[in-house]
Design a protein around this motif. Structure first.
Motif, PDB file in Angstrom:
ATOM      1  N   ASP A   1       0.798  -1.234   0.000  1.00 27.46           N
ATOM      2  CA  ASP A   1       0.000   0.000   0.000  1.00 27.46           C
ATOM      3  C   ASP A   1       0.829   1.282   0.000  1.00 27.46           C
ATOM      4  O   ASP A   1       0.302   2.349  -0.300  1.00 27.46           O
ATOM      5  N   TYR A   2       2.116   1.239   0.387  1.00 29.61           N
ATOM      6  CA  TYR A   2       2.919   2.452   0.323  1.00 29.61           C
ATOM      7  C   TYR A   2       3.121   2.853  -1.138  1.00 29.61           C
ATOM      8  O   TYR A   2       3.280   2.004  -2.020  1.00 29.61           O
ATOM      9  N   VAL A   3       3.135   4.170  -1.388  1.00 23.36           N
ATOM     10  CA  VAL A   3       3.454   4.694  -2.715  1.00 23.36           C
ATOM     11  C   VAL A   3       4.823   5.357  -2.621  1.00 23.36           C
ATOM     12  O   VAL A   3       5.006   6.332  -1.897  1.00 23.36           O
ATOM     13  N   GLU A   4       5.794   4.797  -3.351  1.00 27.65           N
ATOM     14  CA  GLU A   4       7.132   5.375  -3.398  1.00 27.65           C
ATOM     15  C   GLU A   4       7.271   6.205  -4.673  1.00 27.65           C
ATOM     16  O   GLU A   4       7.852   5.778  -5.660  1.00 27.65           O
ATOM     17  N   ILE A   5       6.746   7.410  -4.633  1.00 27.44           N
ATOM     18  CA  ILE A   5       6.686   8.211  -5.851  1.00 27.44           C
ATOM     19  C   ILE A   5       8.082   8.644  -6.308  1.00 27.44           C
ATOM     20  O   ILE A   5       8.306   8.953  -7.466  1.00 27.44           O
ATOM     21  N   TYR A   6       9.055   8.640  -5.405  1.00 23.06           N
ATOM     22  CA  TYR A   6      10.423   8.997  -5.778  1.00 23.06           C
ATOM     23  C   TYR A   6      11.072   7.923  -6.646  1.00 23.06           C
ATOM     24  O   TYR A   6      12.126   8.158  -7.237  1.00 23.06           O
ATOM     25  N   ARG A   7      10.450   6.752  -6.751  1.00 24.49           N
ATOM     26  CA  ARG A   7      10.959   5.702  -7.643  1.00 24.49           C
ATOM     27  C   ARG A   7      10.243   5.735  -8.997  1.00 24.49           C
ATOM     28  O   ARG A   7      10.550   4.925  -9.879  1.00 24.49           O
ATOM     29  N   ALA A   8       9.313   6.640  -9.170  1.00 23.15           N
ATOM     30  CA  ALA A   8       8.558   6.750 -10.427  1.00 23.15           C
ATOM     31  C   ALA A   8       9.256   7.735 -11.362  1.00 23.15           C
ATOM     32  O   ALA A   8      10.119   8.510 -10.955  1.00 23.15           O
TER      33      ALA A   8
END
Length: 509
Positions: free
Chosen positions: A498-505
Motif C-alpha cells: 500500500d505504500y506509494v514510493e513516488i520517488y521511484r517513479a
C-alpha cells in the motif's frame, strides 16, 4: 437449506473482460508530451491527519508522504528485504548489540546535519508519549538503549536477541534534532522537515499536500519534480479525474470499478496484494465467540471462494495463513465451506442460534456487500447477524479500544515479515483488535523472537502460525486486490503493501 449463490453485480466487468482490459490498456493512445510538465497527482479517499514522522497511522496516505519526506536508517524493499538508507551498513556485534554506520554528509531540509546524536534523540522521542502509541520500535524490537559511539556510529541494545530490529527500524524515521526539540508538536505535524527525496511545500487540510523534489538529496533528486497528494473521497470522482487527465495515480480501486479506469489517457496496474481481509471475531464481547468451536464453525459457514469469484471478480485468492506468502506454511489448509459441519460445531459448543453484531465502515468499497454476504451464510446455519454501519473515525476508535462486541470487517498487515505479522495475535499487542489471547502462542512467540538460529526460529514461527490458524480468531477471507488507476504518462510499479514510493517513479518519455 444452503444460502443461494451470490449474484454477480451488473456491469461490464467479468474476470475475463477484466484481464482483457489490463492487456488492452497498453494499446491505448498516450497523452502528448506537453502534459508531462504538470505535477504528478496521487489521490486517495482520505486526507492525512498528521505529517509527524513518528505518528504514522496508515501506510497510505500518511506513510507514503512520510517515506517521501523522511529517511530511516534502513528501508524495506517491496519484497521485504532490507536496503541501506541513512545507515550505510550495520553489524550485530553481540546477540543483543547492533552497530549502525551513518551515511556521511546527509543534510536535513533546514540545513541541519545528520549525526549519531540526532539519531539517538529521534529514537528517544519515539519512546515517549504520544509518539510511542504509534511508533513501535522500542516495544516490538525489545530496544532498551541507544547511544552515539562517535559522530557517525549508533549502538542499539535490545533486552534479548531481536530478529525483527531491522523491520522496526524501517518504520523509525529521522528528523532534525533542533526542529523536533524546539518546535510545538502541532507545528511539526503540519510543517514537516526531513532529509528525504522530497521537500514539503504546503498542506491544504482536507484537500492536498504539495511536495517539491529535493535537489540536495544524498541519493540524487527524484525524477519527478512536483508531486501532489490529494484527498478525493468519492471513487467516482477519482475515476472521472483520472480519465480526464488531471490525476496520475488512483489508489483504492476496487474490482468492480477497475474497467472504468481504462481510457485513452489511463489504465490499470495490479500487483499481488498482501493486506489480509477478514471478519474479526471479538473475544472480549459476547460469550459464544470465546469458544474456539464457535469460531471454527463461523469459518466453515462462509463460502469464501464463492465471494472471491463474485464480489472480488476473481481478482485475488483466499487467505492461506495469517502469514503472507511466500513465508506461510504450505501445509495449512483453508477452512472448507461446510454448513453441516458448522451446525454440528455450533451444537457441540452449546451456542447455536445466537445473535451477533457484524460491523463495517466505508474504508473498503465492498464492505457492506461483503458483510451482507457473510451475514446470509451465518443465517443459513441458524445464527442471527445484525449488520451495523460505523462512521470511519468511530470504527477506527472502536477497533483500537477492542470495543466491538461481535464481528467486524477489516483488513490487516500488508507485510512480509512473519514474526511481525504474528505479533498482532499476542495478547498485549496494540493492534490485537479481536482480543485473541492464547498464552501458549505468546510463549512460542517469545521463544521465536529470542532464538538466533534461523532454522529454529522458522520452526517456532510455523508452530505459532498453526496454533493461531486453528484457533480461528478471524473468519479468513482474502488478500485485498492491489489495483491502481494510472495515467499513461506515469511509469511506476506499485508495491504490494500500500505504500506509494513516488520517488521511484518517472514520467514516460
Amino acid at each position: 437449506m444452503l444460502p443461494p449463490a451470490l449474484p454477480v453485480r451488473s456491469g461490464p466487468i467479468t474476470r475475463r473482460s477484466f484481464n482483457a482490459t489490463l492487456a488492452a490498456a497498453a494499446l491505448l493512445p498516450r497523452p502528448t508530451a506537453a502534459a508531462s510538465i504538470a505535477p504528478v497527482v496521487i489521490t486517495s479517499d482520505e486526507d492525512v491527519t498528521t505529517l509527524d514522522p513518528h505518528l504514522i497511522r496508515n501506510n497510505h496516505p500518511i506513510g507514503s508522504l512520510i517515506w517521501s519526506l523522511f529517511d530511516s536508517l534502513v528501508r524495506r524493499r517491496p519484497d521485504g528485504t532490507h536496503e541501506p538508507r541513512l545507515a550505510t551498513g550495520w553489524s550485530q556485534v553481540s546477540p543483543t548489540v547492533w552497530h549502525f554506520t551513518l551515511r556521511p554528509g546527509v543534510t536535513f531540509h533546514d540545513g541541519e546535519r545528520l549525526d549519531a546524536a540526532g539519531v539517538v534523540f529521534n529514537f528517544n522521542r519515539m519512546n515517549q508519549a504520544p509518539w510511542n502509541g504509534e511508533c513501535q520500535l522500542w516495544q516490538q524490537s525489545g530496544l532498551v538503549a541507544c547511544a552515539a559511539l562517535d559522530p557517525l556510529t549508533v549502538a542499539l541494545t535490545t533486552a534479548a536477541p531481536s530478529s525483527t530490529l531491522l523491520y522496526w527500524l524501517e518504520e523509525a524515521f529521522i528528523g532534525p534534532t533542533a526542529y523536533l526539540r524546539d518546535t510545538a508538536p502541532e507545528l511539526v505535524g503540519s510543517h514537516p522537515i526531513g532529509s528525504g527525496p522530497y521537500l514539503f511545500v504546503s498542506w491544504q487540510r482536507g484537500s492536498q499536500v504539495t511536495l517539491r523534489a529535493n535537489p540536495a538529496y544524498w541519493g540524487g533528486a527524484p525524477p519527478i519534480r512536483d508531486v501532489v497528494f490529494r484527498a478525493v473521497p468519492e471513487l467516482s470522482a477519482r475515476l472521472d479525474e483520472l480519465k480526464g487527465g488531471s490525476i496520475d495515480l488512483l489508489t483504492g480501486l476496487d474490482p468492480d470499478s477497475a474497467a472504468l479506469a481504462v481510457s485513452p489517457v489511463s489504465g490499470v496496474r495490479q500487483v499481488r496484494g498482501l493486506r489480509k481481509m477478514h471478519v474479526g471475531i471479538a473475544q472480549h464481547g459476547i460469550a459464544p465467540l470465546r469458544d474456539r468451536l464457535v469460531r471454527q464453525a463461523l469459518n466453515h459457514a462462509v463460502d469464501v471462494q464463492l465471494m472471491v469469484d463474485t464480489l472480488q471478480r476473481g481478482t485475488t485468492t483466499r487467505l492461506l495463513s495469517v502469514i503472507n506468502p511466500p513465508n506461510n506454511d504450505p501445509a495449512l489448509q483453508p477452512f472448507a465451506y461446510d454448513p453441516q459441519q458448522a451446525r454440528a460445531l455450533l451444537h457441540q459448543s452449546g451456542h447455536a442460534g445466537f445473535a451477533v453484531e457484524l460491523a463495517f465502515d466505508g474504508r473498503y468499497a465492498d464492505a457492506q456487500e461483503t458483510c451482507e454476504a457473510v451475514g446470509s451464510f451465518l443465517e443459513a446455519v441458524g445464527l442471527h447477524p445484525v449488520l451495523k454501519a460505523y462512521e470511519s473515525g468511530h470504527f477506527a476508535e472502536t477497533l483500537r479500544a477492542r470495543g466491538f462486541p461481535g464481528l467486524y470487517f477489516y483488513g490487516f498487515a500488508a507485510q512480509i515479515e512473519p514474526l511481525v505479522e504474528l505479533v498482532v495475535f499476542t495478547g498485549s499487542a496494540i493492534d490485537n483488535a479481536s482480543g485473541y489471547d492464547n498464552p501458549a502462542v505468546d510463549a512460542v512467540m517469545r521463544q521465536a523472537a529470542d532464538v538466533t538460529d534461523a532454522d529454529a526460529r522458522a520452526a517456532l514461527v510455523r508452530q505459532a502460525e498453526g496454533m493461531i490458524w486453528n484457533d480461528a480468531p478471524w473468519i479468513y477471507l482474502w488478500y485485498l486486490p492491489a489495483l491502481y488507476g494510472s495515467s499513461h504518462r506515469l511509469e511506476y510499479t506499485p508495491r504490494p503493501d500500500d505504500y506509494v514510493e513516488i520517488y521511484r517513479a518517472r514520467l514516460a518519455a
